[in-house]
Write an enzyme that holds these catalytic residues in place. Structure first.
Site, PDB file in Angstrom:
ATOM      1  N   ASP A  51      -6.794  -0.530   6.153  1.00  0.00           N
ATOM      2  CA  ASP A  51      -7.861   0.359   5.671  1.00  0.00           C
ATOM      3  C   ASP A  51      -8.655   0.915   6.848  1.00  0.00           C
ATOM      4  OD1 ASP A  51      -7.571   0.055   2.739  1.00  0.00           O
ATOM      5  OD2 ASP A  51      -7.875  -2.052   3.262  1.00  0.00           O
ATOM      6  N   GLU A  97      -0.705 -10.945   2.658  1.00  0.00           N
ATOM      7  CA  GLU A  97      -0.526 -10.152   3.887  1.00  0.00           C
ATOM      8  C   GLU A  97      -0.874 -10.995   5.104  1.00  0.00           C
ATOM      9  OE1 GLU A  97      -3.128  -6.888   3.037  1.00  0.00           O
ATOM     10  OE2 GLU A  97      -1.524  -5.655   2.183  1.00  0.00           O
ATOM     11  N   GLY A 148      -7.719  -3.393   0.880  1.00  0.00           N
ATOM     12  CA  GLY A 148      -8.056  -2.340  -0.086  1.00  0.00           C
ATOM     13  C   GLY A 148      -7.165  -2.399  -1.314  1.00  0.00           C
ATOM     14  N   GLY A 157       0.828  -1.216   0.000  1.00  0.00           N
ATOM     15  CA  GLY A 157       0.000   0.000   0.000  1.00  0.00           C
ATOM     16  C   GLY A 157       0.853   1.253   0.000  1.00  0.00           C
TER      17      GLY A 157
HETATM   18  O1  DER Z   1      -4.502  -3.570   1.039  1.00  0.00           O
HETATM   19  C1  DER Z   1      -4.050  -3.402   2.179  1.00  0.00           C
HETATM   20  O2  DER Z   1      -4.311  -4.185   3.145  1.00  0.00           O
HETATM   21  C2  DER Z   1      -3.228  -2.178   2.455  1.00  0.00           C
HETATM   22  O3  DER Z   1      -2.359  -2.399   3.541  1.00  0.00           O
HETATM   23  C3  DER Z   1      -4.184  -1.054   2.767  1.00  0.00           C
HETATM   24  O4  DER Z   1      -5.043  -1.496   3.713  1.00  0.00           O
HETATM   25  C4  DER Z   1      -3.486   0.212   3.241  1.00  0.00           C
HETATM   26  O5  DER Z   1      -3.226   0.927   2.109  1.00  0.00           O
HETATM   27  P1  DER Z   1      -2.802   2.475   2.197  1.00  0.00           P
HETATM   28  O6  DER Z   1      -1.570   2.504   3.094  1.00  0.00           O
HETATM   29  O7  DER Z   1      -2.503   2.821   0.773  1.00  0.00           O
HETATM   30  O8  DER Z   1      -3.961   3.230   2.783  1.00  0.00           O
END
Ligand code: DER
Length: 219
Positions: free
Chosen positions: A84, A103, A96, A29
């Site tokens: 998220d 993960e 997200g 992310g």
């Molecule tokens: O997809 C995921 O689980 C990412 O970790 C997301 O949750 C966080 O993405 P961001 O740091 O772009 O908000």
């Protein structure tokens, strides 16, 4: 933007949790991207990285950080990833970015899950963000029907395929009273690979960046 600045601050705060000489688990992310960039400055102090997505792998390699297979890692002290949503018990909604399965696998192996986020991700109750669910393609319609029975509104993330070749349903309007129970219910639907509730195994530490700096929450 101010939010990007906060993501960067949270990411840089996570560096102190990286165990020297060890393998580091890296999530996915935009917040994690800042973490990867910060990691580059100390890449000689780590052994290698395990990565939760092709996107993170590419960024790590661009910085000259070695990426190895999780199957070759016996001991993983720390996993750093975003969220998220995260609640006050450090339970999370993730996925997200579509990398939830890898993960969750790395999180299962790691001794310590350090969540990095801007404080807009901190919520009283999970579920405002649609819960991503990774599904075997042929099971998509069946799983969607089962989710409706559980009270959710599943929306196919059309045109998106995960690194594992599966599809994602994003579940809207779940009224989540018990995140751990819902995580188990979703896991029990045949065809579901992974769901984005990280409640049973939430984060151990959360580094949340706000206008006044970093708030550290521990389990
Ligand atoms: O997809 C995921 O689980 C990412 O970790 C997301 O949750 C966080 O993405 P961001 O740091 O772009 O908000």
């Amino acid at each position: 933007s101010a939010q990007d600045k906060q993501k960067q601050q949270a990411a840089e705060a996570a560096i102190e949790y990286v165990e020297r000489g060890a393998v580091i688990g890296v999530g996915t992310g935009s917040t994690v991207n800042f973490f990867i960039d910060a990691l580059a400055a100390m890449k000689n102090d780590i052994d290698a990285a395990v990565s939760s997505s092709e996107a993170s792998t590419a960024r790590l390699k661009q910085h000259g950080i070695e990426v190895i297979e999780l199957n070759n890692v016996a001991d993983l002290p720390v996993y750093v990833d975003g969220a998220d949503e995260i609640d006050h018990h450090l339970r999370m909604v993730k996925g997200g970015g579509g990398a939830l399965t890898r993960e969750k696998i790395i999180a299962a192996v790691a001794k310590k899950f350090v969540c990095i986020a801007d404080d807009s991700k901190l919520v009283k109750r999970l579920g405002g963000f649609p819960i991503p669910v990774e599904v075997i393609p042929m099971a998509r319609s069946y799983v969607a029907r089962q989710i409706v029975k559980l009270g959710g509104d599943p929306v196919w993330r059309q045109g998106f395929t995960t690194d594992n070749g599966n599809v994602i349903l994003d579940i809207h309007n779940f009224d989540i009273l018990n995140p751990v129970q819902l995580e188990e219910e979703l896991n029990s639907i045949v065809g579901v690979v992974t769901n984005g509730l990280f409640a049973d195994r939430g984060a151990d530490i959360a580094l949340l960046a706000g206008p006044d700096g970093i708030t550290k929450k521990t389990r």
